[in-house]
Write a protein that holds these residues in place. Structure first.
Motif, PDB file in Angstrom:
ATOM      1  N   THR A 111       0.825  -1.198   0.000  1.00  0.00           N
ATOM      2  CA  THR A 111       0.000   0.000   0.000  1.00  0.00           C
ATOM      3  C   THR A 111       0.859   1.248   0.000  1.00  0.00           C
ATOM      4  O   THR A 111       0.595   2.222  -0.702  1.00  0.00           O
ATOM      5  CB  THR A 111      -0.933   0.009   1.226  1.00  0.00           C
ATOM      6  OG1 THR A 111      -1.649  -1.213   1.264  1.00  0.00           O
ATOM      7  CG2 THR A 111      -1.917   1.159   1.149  1.00  0.00           C
ATOM      8  N   THR A 112       1.937   1.255   0.811  1.00  0.00           N
ATOM      9  CA  THR A 112       2.840   2.389   0.855  1.00  0.00           C
ATOM     10  C   THR A 112       3.482   2.609  -0.501  1.00  0.00           C
ATOM     11  O   THR A 112       3.632   3.735  -0.963  1.00  0.00           O
ATOM     12  CB  THR A 112       3.929   2.174   1.922  1.00  0.00           C
ATOM     13  OG1 THR A 112       3.308   1.961   3.180  1.00  0.00           O
ATOM     14  CG2 THR A 112       4.845   3.365   2.015  1.00  0.00           C
ATOM     15  N   GLY A 113       3.878   1.514  -1.168  1.00  0.00           N
ATOM     16  CA  GLY A 113       4.456   1.629  -2.496  1.00  0.00           C
ATOM     17  C   GLY A 113       3.488   2.258  -3.480  1.00  0.00           C
ATOM     18  O   GLY A 113       3.871   3.100  -4.300  1.00  0.00           O
ATOM     19  N   LYS A 114       2.216   1.898  -3.398  1.00  0.00           N
ATOM     20  CA  LYS A 114       1.209   2.483  -4.280  1.00  0.00           C
ATOM     21  C   LYS A 114       1.041   3.964  -4.005  1.00  0.00           C
ATOM     22  O   LYS A 114       0.850   4.765  -4.929  1.00  0.00           O
ATOM     23  CB  LYS A 114      -0.121   1.752  -4.101  1.00  0.00           C
ATOM     24  CG  LYS A 114      -0.128   0.323  -4.637  1.00  0.00           C
ATOM     25  CD  LYS A 114      -1.475  -0.354  -4.405  1.00  0.00           C
ATOM     26  CE  LYS A 114      -1.466  -1.782  -4.943  1.00  0.00           C
ATOM     27  NZ  LYS A 114      -2.760  -2.464  -4.682  1.00  0.00           N
ATOM     28  N   ALA A 115       1.112   4.364  -2.739  1.00  0.00           N
ATOM     29  CA  ALA A 115       0.997   5.778  -2.386  1.00  0.00           C
ATOM     30  C   ALA A 115       2.159   6.570  -2.968  1.00  0.00           C
ATOM     31  O   ALA A 115       1.982   7.668  -3.497  1.00  0.00           O
ATOM     32  CB  ALA A 115       0.943   5.937  -0.869  1.00  0.00           C
ATOM     33  N   LEU A 116       3.365   6.013  -2.868  1.00  0.00           N
ATOM     34  CA  LEU A 116       4.524   6.677  -3.453  1.00  0.00           C
ATOM     35  C   LEU A 116       4.391   6.777  -4.972  1.00  0.00           C
ATOM     36  O   LEU A 116       4.706   7.806  -5.570  1.00  0.00           O
ATOM     37  CB  LEU A 116       5.801   5.924  -3.092  1.00  0.00           C
ATOM     38  CG  LEU A 116       6.447   6.231  -1.743  1.00  0.00           C
ATOM     39  CD1 LEU A 116       7.568   5.244  -1.458  1.00  0.00           C
ATOM     40  CD2 LEU A 116       6.952   7.654  -1.705  1.00  0.00           C
TER      41      LEU A 116
ATOM     42  N   ARG B  71      11.568   5.074  -4.082  1.00  0.00           N
ATOM     43  CA  ARG B  71      10.788   4.108  -4.865  1.00  0.00           C
ATOM     44  C   ARG B  71      11.687   3.315  -5.807  1.00  0.00           C
ATOM     45  O   ARG B  71      11.550   2.102  -5.965  1.00  0.00           O
ATOM     46  CB  ARG B  71       9.698   4.834  -5.666  1.00  0.00           C
ATOM     47  CG  ARG B  71       8.597   3.888  -6.133  1.00  0.00           C
ATOM     48  CD  ARG B  71       7.773   3.403  -4.950  1.00  0.00           C
ATOM     49  NE  ARG B  71       6.791   2.397  -5.355  1.00  0.00           N
ATOM     50  CZ  ARG B  71       6.955   1.088  -5.223  1.00  0.00           C
ATOM     51  NH1 ARG B  71       8.057   0.597  -4.703  1.00  0.00           N
ATOM     52  NH2 ARG B  71       5.996   0.261  -5.594  1.00  0.00           N
ATOM     53  N   ASP B  72      12.630   4.001  -6.450  1.00  0.00           N
ATOM     54  CA  ASP B  72      13.501   3.342  -7.413  1.00  0.00           C
ATOM     55  C   ASP B  72      14.400   2.307  -6.745  1.00  0.00           C
ATOM     56  O   ASP B  72      14.709   1.271  -7.342  1.00  0.00           O
ATOM     57  CB  ASP B  72      14.358   4.388  -8.132  1.00  0.00           C
ATOM     58  CG  ASP B  72      15.188   3.791  -9.250  1.00  0.00           C
ATOM     59  OD1 ASP B  72      14.587   3.363 -10.257  1.00  0.00           O
ATOM     60  OD2 ASP B  72      16.426   3.745  -9.118  1.00  0.00           O
ATOM     61  N   SER B  73      14.810   2.586  -5.504  1.00  0.00           N
ATOM     62  CA  SER B  73      15.716   1.674  -4.784  1.00  0.00           C
ATOM     63  C   SER B  73      14.973   0.642  -3.958  1.00  0.00           C
ATOM     64  O   SER B  73      15.610  -0.154  -3.254  1.00  0.00           O
ATOM     65  CB  SER B  73      16.623   2.486  -3.860  1.00  0.00           C
ATOM     66  OG  SER B  73      15.879   3.051  -2.790  1.00  0.00           O
ATOM     67  N   ASP B  74      13.643   0.667  -4.014  1.00  0.00           N
ATOM     68  CA  ASP B  74      12.835  -0.229  -3.197  1.00  0.00           C
ATOM     69  C   ASP B  74      13.141  -0.042  -1.708  1.00  0.00           C
ATOM     70  O   ASP B  74      13.172  -1.005  -0.940  1.00  0.00           O
ATOM     71  CB  ASP B  74      13.059  -1.685  -3.607  1.00  0.00           C
ATOM     72  CG  ASP B  74      11.952  -2.610  -3.102  1.00  0.00           C
ATOM     73  OD1 ASP B  74      10.838  -2.112  -2.834  1.00  0.00           O
ATOM     74  OD2 ASP B  74      12.201  -3.818  -2.955  1.00  0.00           O
ATOM     75  N   GLY B  75      13.370   1.222  -1.337  1.00  0.00           N
ATOM     76  CA  GLY B  75      13.556   1.547   0.072  1.00  0.00           C
ATOM     77  C   GLY B  75      14.911   1.180   0.648  1.00  0.00           C
ATOM     78  O   GLY B  75      15.035   1.034   1.867  1.00  0.00           O
ATOM     79  N   LYS B  76      15.949   1.087  -0.204  1.00  0.00           N
ATOM     80  CA  LYS B  76      17.267   0.676   0.287  1.00  0.00           C
ATOM     81  C   LYS B  76      18.377   1.582  -0.236  1.00  0.00           C
ATOM     82  O   LYS B  76      19.536   1.167  -0.331  1.00  0.00           O
ATOM     83  CB  LYS B  76      17.551  -0.774  -0.122  1.00  0.00           C
ATOM     84  CG  LYS B  76      16.546  -1.799   0.414  1.00  0.00           C
ATOM     85  CD  LYS B  76      16.917  -3.183  -0.053  1.00  0.00           C
ATOM     86  CE  LYS B  76      15.946  -4.244   0.482  1.00  0.00           C
ATOM     87  NZ  LYS B  76      14.588  -4.078  -0.043  1.00  0.00           N
TER      88      LYS B  76
END
Length: 387
Positions: free
Chosen positions: A45-50, A200-205
């Protein structure tokens, strides 16, 4: 004005993200541990918000946020000269602003004199003193902190020359007055936009190096806004700061490469302003490390061309042409003894897959069309009583 400004759209989405973070915290601390969830995962869900926020940031406005208050007596200002002092003429964005400012002032019969600040307090002060000696109608200092030329700014105002400081946050020790106005920057919004995209591009890393300008206090505030996004939305991200200056431009490549080589995990490097793009890229190339993605703030035409061909991963920009017309509006109001309204600078995020509506020409850059309809010039002329 026909659409919600990106800053306002971001606010609602940020609230949603914070609410989602609260859900995560409650789940981790309490009572239903081990119980399967029937809904979508918080991470998804957080990914969709971003994704939704980033998509919003990559779109132009339906209309520019032109102020509504008309100016009286503009015709009486005909024949005056306004001095424009950019912090450095090396900044492509400020060159676009200067051109737009000249066109705006010409429409009301006012001349523009440009004086390059060259990134040093000495040259900036000399430019402002020159304007004061010439009895300029006003001085517009672009991206220059008050403290870089405080005595010169004081002298200008004492001599009756109003000062507009553009692209800088207000200085609490030198508040706005009848002789001093601040035109806000989009710096914080640009750093926030780049942070969102990198997360978002780094998948949070992400491991990020930011080349942060030390030319005044505002650049640090912009970076702080971006770092707040990382802290809230990406606890696994790491941000490293490399201090740079327009006055020491030749040192940027070596300091960038040294900072990257200190941390083998760095995968993203941000040039805070477009004038630092090539120097930052040169520093990254010196490391001979593949896969590092460069992102840019205050992006200009060359930066967007680099985004389109894949040399730059993402860029955030503000409408420099609109900034020129806003600067003119502020100067005209101050020269006429009128109050200056609050202004909003449109900001947009550019990525390779969202460039289909972006015309990569000098004419498009100068028109402001990347950020919204170009009719804002007509709107300003109506405010100034020209139509």
């Amino acid at each position: 004005m026909g659409t919600t400004h990106p800053a306002r759209r971001r606010t609602g989405l940020r609230v949603a993200l914070l609410a989602l973070s609260a859900v995560v915290a409650l789940t981790a601390c309490g009572g239903n541990a081990g119980q399967a969830s029937s809904g979508p995962s918080t991470a998804a869900t957080t990914g969709k918000a971003l994704d939704a926020e980033i998509a919003s940031l990559t779109k132009p406005l339906d209309s520019y946020p032109v102020p509504s208050g008309a100016i009286s007596g503009v015709a009486s200002l005909k024949g005056k000269t306004v001095y424009y002092v950019p912090v450095t003429a090396q900044a492509p964005a400020l060159a676009v602003t200067a051109k737009a400012l000249g066109a705006a002032l010409k429409s009301v019969g006012i001349k523009l004199q440009t004086c390059d600040g060259k990134g040093t307090p000495t040259d900036i002060s000399a430019c402002i003193n020159q304007a004061t000696s010439a009895r300029a109608g006003a001085v517009i200092a672009d991206s220059i902190a008050y403290g870089l030329a405080g005595s010169a700014f004081d002298a200008a105002q004492a001599a009756g020359v109003p000062v507009v400081i553009s692209n800088q946050l207000p200085d609490d020790s030198h508040p706005a007055s009848k002789t001093l106005a601040y035109v806000p920057p989009g710096g914080s919004q640009m750093d926030e936009a780049l942070a969102k995209w990198i997360i978002r591009d780094s998948d949070g890393k992400a491991q990020v190096l930011i080349n942060e300008s030390v030319d005044g206090p505002s650049p640090a505030a912009y970076v702080a806004a971006g770092r707040k996004v990382y802290a809230q939305d990406c606890p696994d991200c790491k941000v490293t700061i490399n201090k740079i200056s327009a006055a020491n431009f030749s040192l940027i490549p070596s300091s960038t490469s040294a900072a990257v080589l200190k941390d083998s995990e760095i995968g993203y490097v941000e040039a805070q302003f477009g004038q630092y793009t090539q120097a930052t890229q040169a520093g990254v190339q010196q490391t001979s490390r593949p896969g590092i993605k460069v992102v840019v703030g205050a992006a200009g035409l060359s930066d967007l061309k680099a985004v389109a061909n894949g040399q730059i991963a993402a860029a955030a920009g503000q409408s420099d042409a609109y900034q020129g017309w806003i600067d003119a509006d502020a100067a005209l109001r101050m020269m006429g003894g009128q109050s200056v309204p609050d202004y909003t600078i449109p900001v947009r995020l550019f990525t390779k897959d969202t460039m289909s509506d972006v015309t990569l020409t000098e004419q498009a850059d100068a028109s402001g069309e990347w950020f919204g309809p170009t009719t804002f010039t007509d709107d300003f002329e109506k405010l100034w009583g020209l139509t």
